[in-house]
Design a protein around this motif. Structure first.
Motif, PDB file in Angstrom:
ATOM      1  N   SER A 199       3.373  -4.820   4.331  1.00  0.00           N
ATOM      2  CA  SER A 199       3.998  -3.570   3.867  1.00  0.00           C
ATOM      3  C   SER A 199       3.339  -3.041   2.595  1.00  0.00           C
ATOM      4  CB  SER A 199       5.491  -3.784   3.630  1.00  0.00           C
ATOM      5  OG  SER A 199       5.701  -4.765   2.623  1.00  0.00           O
ATOM      6  N   ARG A 237       0.600  -0.205   2.840  1.00  0.00           N
ATOM      7  CA  ARG A 237       0.938   1.172   3.196  1.00  0.00           C
ATOM      8  C   ARG A 237       0.250   2.139   2.215  1.00  0.00           C
ATOM      9  NH1 ARG A 237       5.627   3.396   5.823  1.00  0.00           N
ATOM     10  NH2 ARG A 237       6.610   1.334   5.707  1.00  0.00           N
ATOM     11  N   GLY A 238      -0.515   3.086   2.764  1.00  0.00           N
ATOM     12  CA  GLY A 238      -1.195   4.085   1.955  1.00  0.00           C
ATOM     13  C   GLY A 238      -2.466   3.612   1.285  1.00  0.00           C
ATOM     14  N   CYS A 242       1.242  -3.691  11.066  1.00  0.00           N
ATOM     15  CA  CYS A 242       1.545  -2.391  10.456  1.00  0.00           C
ATOM     16  C   CYS A 242       2.530  -1.614  11.331  1.00  0.00           C
ATOM     17  CB  CYS A 242       0.273  -1.587  10.250  1.00  0.00           C
ATOM     18  SG  CYS A 242      -0.803  -2.211   8.942  1.00  0.00           S
ATOM     19  N   GLY A 270       6.332  -0.196  10.500  1.00  0.00           N
ATOM     20  CA  GLY A 270       6.667   1.220  10.551  1.00  0.00           C
ATOM     21  C   GLY A 270       5.649   2.164   9.958  1.00  0.00           C
ATOM     22  N   PHE A 271       4.391   1.772   9.902  1.00  0.00           N
ATOM     23  CA  PHE A 271       3.364   2.706   9.412  1.00  0.00           C
ATOM     24  C   PHE A 271       2.025   2.409  10.088  1.00  0.00           C
ATOM     25  CE2 PHE A 271       2.792  -0.962   6.715  1.00  0.00           C
ATOM     26  CZ  PHE A 271       1.431  -1.012   6.424  1.00  0.00           C
ATOM     27  N   GLU A 272       1.129   3.396  10.006  1.00  0.00           N
ATOM     28  CA  GLU A 272      -0.225   3.227  10.535  1.00  0.00           C
ATOM     29  C   GLU A 272      -1.177   2.934   9.389  1.00  0.00           C
ATOM     30  OE1 GLU A 272      -1.574   6.442  12.912  1.00  0.00           O
ATOM     31  OE2 GLU A 272       0.057   6.287  14.373  1.00  0.00           O
TER      32      GLU A 272
END
Length: 295
Positions: free
Chosen positions: A182, A185-186, A206, A210-212
């Motif tokens: 996590s 992320r970003g 990922c 809940g994110f790409e």
């Protein structure tokens, strides 16, 4: 054509008498004479003529002698080679694998195997499609090294491989020994191409979080990914067997919900009944090395 008949002809021609040739071949004289007679009938030419107590090859026999001698030698060499193959003292073993498998495990196995088995050649084959198991299934390799479960195939664990993150030296995460997915992320990420183990595991983790992933560069070269991370271009995500020793390149273990993103690297083989003795010999050495690895 019966090699025994050719051997009998050559022995008599070289010895000059049936009695001497019979002793060399551990045959009775009548049995040896029958072998020569059978060859004469098969070839349709007379091979010997008598000179007192001795025999001498006829003109036709002399024309055939050298070729028969070469055939006998070739048959002996073939028989000897077959014996070496049966005993596992000679042969070729092809192992389909990726560069990290060589650096992490196979190079050490080869160093132990070669002095013990000088007659066996081991060829390491890098699969064109990046999948060693596809080479094994296609018959292009005797053995394959890859990740995952056995799935009913004949295999054993060589070592465990983990997904790690190498951060730029001044990055806020650079000194962390462990990172949860996590936290990526970003973050700009440097990844192996699609299909590579570290990439597959990262994308799955990922997605579960809940994110790409933000992918800024991909390369199949670990050295390129590390150089880009060193230059501050992003976080490199790789399998730890593709990295130099920890002291040369600090890294952070990547986890998801407290569990490391890890896998087993296994050696896969065809069913035992179809394996050559040379392959069995290499497998035995690999099993020894794997036991030492896990000890």
């Amino acid at each position: 054509m019966d090699v025994r008949r050719l051997r009998s002809f050559v022995a008599v021609a070289r010895a000059g008498t049936y009695s001497a040739a019979a002793r060399q071949l551990h045959l009775s004289q009548p049995a040896l004479w029958k072998q020569v007679q059978a060859l004469e009938r098969e070839l349709g030419v007379r091979l010997f003529e008598r000179h007192g107590r001795r025999v001498r090859a006829t003109w036709e026999g002399r024309q055939l002698l050298e070729r028969c001698d070469a055939l006998v030698r070739a048959a002996d060499e073939l028989s000897a080679l077959a014996g070496e193959l049966r005993a596992g003292r000679t042969g070729l073993v092809t192992v389909s694998c990726l560069p990290p498998h060589v650096a992490r495990f196979l190079a050490g196995v080869l160093a132990e195997f070669r002095p013990k088995n000088p007659g066996i050649a081991v060829r390491l084959r890098e699969p064109a499609g990046g999948d060693p198991l596809a080479d094994l299934a296609a018959g292009a390799a005797d053995l394959a090294v890859g990740t995952g479960r056995s799935d009913g195939r004949d295999s054993f664990v060589l070592y465990r491989v983990r997904t790690v993150v190498v951060s730029p030296p001044k990055h806020r995460l650079a000194r962390r020994t462990q990172l949860d997915v996590s936290e990526l992320r970003g973050e700009p990420l440097l990844l192996a191409p699609a299909g590579f183990r570290s990439r597959v595991q990262l994308e799955a983790a990922c997605g579960a979080a809940g994110f790409e992933p933000l992918i800024v560069h991909e390369s199949s070269s670990p050295a390129a990914l590390l150089a880009l991370a060193q230059a501050g271009m992003g976080l490199a995500v790789l399998s730890d067997d593709a990295l130099p020793p920890r002291r040369a390149q600090p890294r952070s273990l990547l986890v998801r919900a407290g569990a490391a993103l890890a896998d087993e690297v296994r050696m896969y083989a065809r069913p035992g009944s179809s394996r050559a003795p040379a392959v069995e010999a290499f497998l035995a050495e690999a099993r020894l090395a794997a036991r030492r690895e896990r000890a």
